[in-house]
Design an enzyme around this catalytic site. Structure first.
Site, PDB file in Angstrom:
ATOM      1  N   SER A  15       1.235  -1.700  -0.550  1.00  0.00           N
ATOM      2  CA  SER A  15       0.196  -0.225  -0.336  1.00  0.00           C
ATOM      3  C   SER A  15       1.118   1.223   0.143  1.00  0.00           C
ATOM      4  O   SER A  15       0.094   1.771  -0.937  1.00  0.00           O
ATOM      5  CB  SER A  15      -0.698   0.220   1.082  1.00  0.00           C
ATOM      6  OG  SER A  15      -0.499   0.472   2.506  1.00  0.00           O
ATOM      7  N   ARG A  92      13.023  -7.946   5.581  1.00  0.00           N
ATOM      8  CA  ARG A  92      14.529  -8.512   6.239  1.00  0.00           C
ATOM      9  C   ARG A  92      15.464  -7.320   6.492  1.00  0.00           C
ATOM     10  O   ARG A  92      15.087  -5.645   5.636  1.00  0.00           O
ATOM     11  CB  ARG A  92      14.375  -8.428   4.438  1.00  0.00           C
ATOM     12  CG  ARG A  92      13.668  -9.578   3.434  1.00  0.00           C
ATOM     13  CD  ARG A  92      13.541 -10.796   4.188  1.00  0.00           C
ATOM     14  NE  ARG A  92      13.104 -12.184   3.523  1.00  0.00           N
ATOM     15  CZ  ARG A  92      13.884 -13.309   4.026  1.00  0.00           C
ATOM     16  NH1 ARG A  92      13.788 -13.978   4.612  1.00  0.00           N
ATOM     17  NH2 ARG A  92      12.510 -13.787   3.211  1.00  0.00           N
ATOM     18  N   LEU A  94      18.826  -5.642   5.521  1.00  0.00           N
ATOM     19  CA  LEU A  94      20.046  -5.851   4.595  1.00  0.00           C
ATOM     20  C   LEU A  94      20.914  -5.555   5.584  1.00  0.00           C
ATOM     21  O   LEU A  94      20.856  -4.913   6.733  1.00  0.00           O
ATOM     22  CB  LEU A  94      19.846  -4.364   4.623  1.00  0.00           C
ATOM     23  CG  LEU A  94      18.257  -4.526   2.894  1.00  0.00           C
ATOM     24  CD1 LEU A  94      17.915  -2.693   2.880  1.00  0.00           C
ATOM     25  CD2 LEU A  94      18.354  -5.640   1.691  1.00  0.00           C
ATOM     26  N   HIS A 110       7.955   3.011   8.778  1.00  0.00           N
ATOM     27  CA  HIS A 110       8.139   2.464  10.403  1.00  0.00           C
ATOM     28  C   HIS A 110       7.086   2.879  11.024  1.00  0.00           C
ATOM     29  O   HIS A 110       6.807   3.658  11.472  1.00  0.00           O
ATOM     30  CB  HIS A 110       9.547   2.439  11.354  1.00  0.00           C
ATOM     31  CG  HIS A 110       8.691   1.096  12.411  1.00  0.00           C
ATOM     32  ND1 HIS A 110       9.250  -0.253  12.039  1.00  0.00           N
ATOM     33  CD2 HIS A 110       8.906   1.689  13.338  1.00  0.00           C
ATOM     34  CE1 HIS A 110       9.143  -0.825  13.382  1.00  0.00           C
ATOM     35  NE2 HIS A 110       8.638   0.894  14.429  1.00  0.00           N
ATOM     36  N   GLU A 175       0.726   6.693   6.772  1.00  0.00           N
ATOM     37  CA  GLU A 175       1.486   6.452   6.341  1.00  0.00           C
ATOM     38  C   GLU A 175       2.396   7.176   4.644  1.00  0.00           C
ATOM     39  O   GLU A 175       3.341   7.343   4.177  1.00  0.00           O
ATOM     40  CB  GLU A 175       2.142   5.352   6.482  1.00  0.00           C
ATOM     41  CG  GLU A 175       2.551   4.560   7.531  1.00  0.00           C
ATOM     42  CD  GLU A 175       2.946   3.134   7.325  1.00  0.00           C
ATOM     43  OE1 GLU A 175       3.390   2.350   6.466  1.00  0.00           O
ATOM     44  OE2 GLU A 175       2.446   2.374   8.465  1.00  0.00           O
TER      45      GLU A 175
END
Ligand code: GRF
Length: 195
Positions: A15, A92, A94, A110, A175
């Site tokens: 989204s 994930r 990095l 976040h 967001e």
């Protein structure tokens, strides 16, 4: 002038990726999406990219080794000449090598007011803790999870009777406004500095 390019990494529903595409279409974000990359073969973000005509690719995150994934992403980013790597629900971590190579060019969003509630299910953590205000944060990505320099934040009140899901949904609305606007501001700042 060529629009700055974004390589977007997403693991899920996408989204925020959609909000970025909408902002580009609306003309509030002057950029182009070079490619959407997902580590999940069935990510909704991949179908969304296909619908919107954005080059998209699933790249496997091999068990026990992220080098191949990161090498492939590096190659795509360099080939396209992307200005930024935008993490949009990319689940994930990095490596330090990867983020150092692209220092100052990897952004993440976040769903909490960092440095509070890092990691998974930040809205659930906020409700469980009993804070009265949470929100979302756009930050630069460093090797430490959810810990890079903060670019922008929006506060969202935690309401009586909130669950993690309800709070997450209200944070998500913010967001979708904050991420494209912050990317636009960051690109403009970089352009002014001629980075
Ligand atoms: C968002 O809440 C974002 O803050 C977090 O993961 C979620 C991704 O949602 N990093 P979506 O895939 O963009 O819908």
């Amino acid at each position: 002038m060529k629009r700055p390019g974004l390589t977007v990494l997403a693991s899920g529903r996408g989204s925020n990726f959609r909000a970025i595409l909408d902002a580009i279409e609306a003309g509030t974000l002057t950029a182009r999406v070079d490619r959407l990359i997902s580590d999940q073969q069935d990510a909704a973000a991949l179908s969304l990219a296909a619908e919107r005509g954005v080059p998209a690719e699933y790249i496997a995150w091999p068990r026990g080794g992220r080098q191949d994934f990161e090498a492939a992403v590096t190659q795509r980013v360099e080939e396209a000449g992307s200005a930024l790597i935008v993490l949009a629900g990319f689940m994930r971590l990095l490596s330090a090598d990867f983020v150092d190579r692209f220092a100052g060019r990897v952004l993440n969003i976040h769903p909490s007011l960092l440095p509070a509630f890092k990691g998974l299910d930040a809205p659930g953590q906020a409700v469980a803790y009993g804070v009265k205000v949470s929100g979302c944060t756009v930050h630069l990505v460093t090797a430490d999870m959810d810990a890079g320099p903060i670019l922008a934040q929006v506060a969202v009140p935690v309401l009586e009777g909130d669950t993690g899901e309800r709070l997450a949904a209200r944070i998500l609305v913010q967001e979708h406004r904050l991420y494209p606007a912050t990317i636009a501001a960051y690109l403009a700042e970089r352009e002014a500095r001629h980075d």
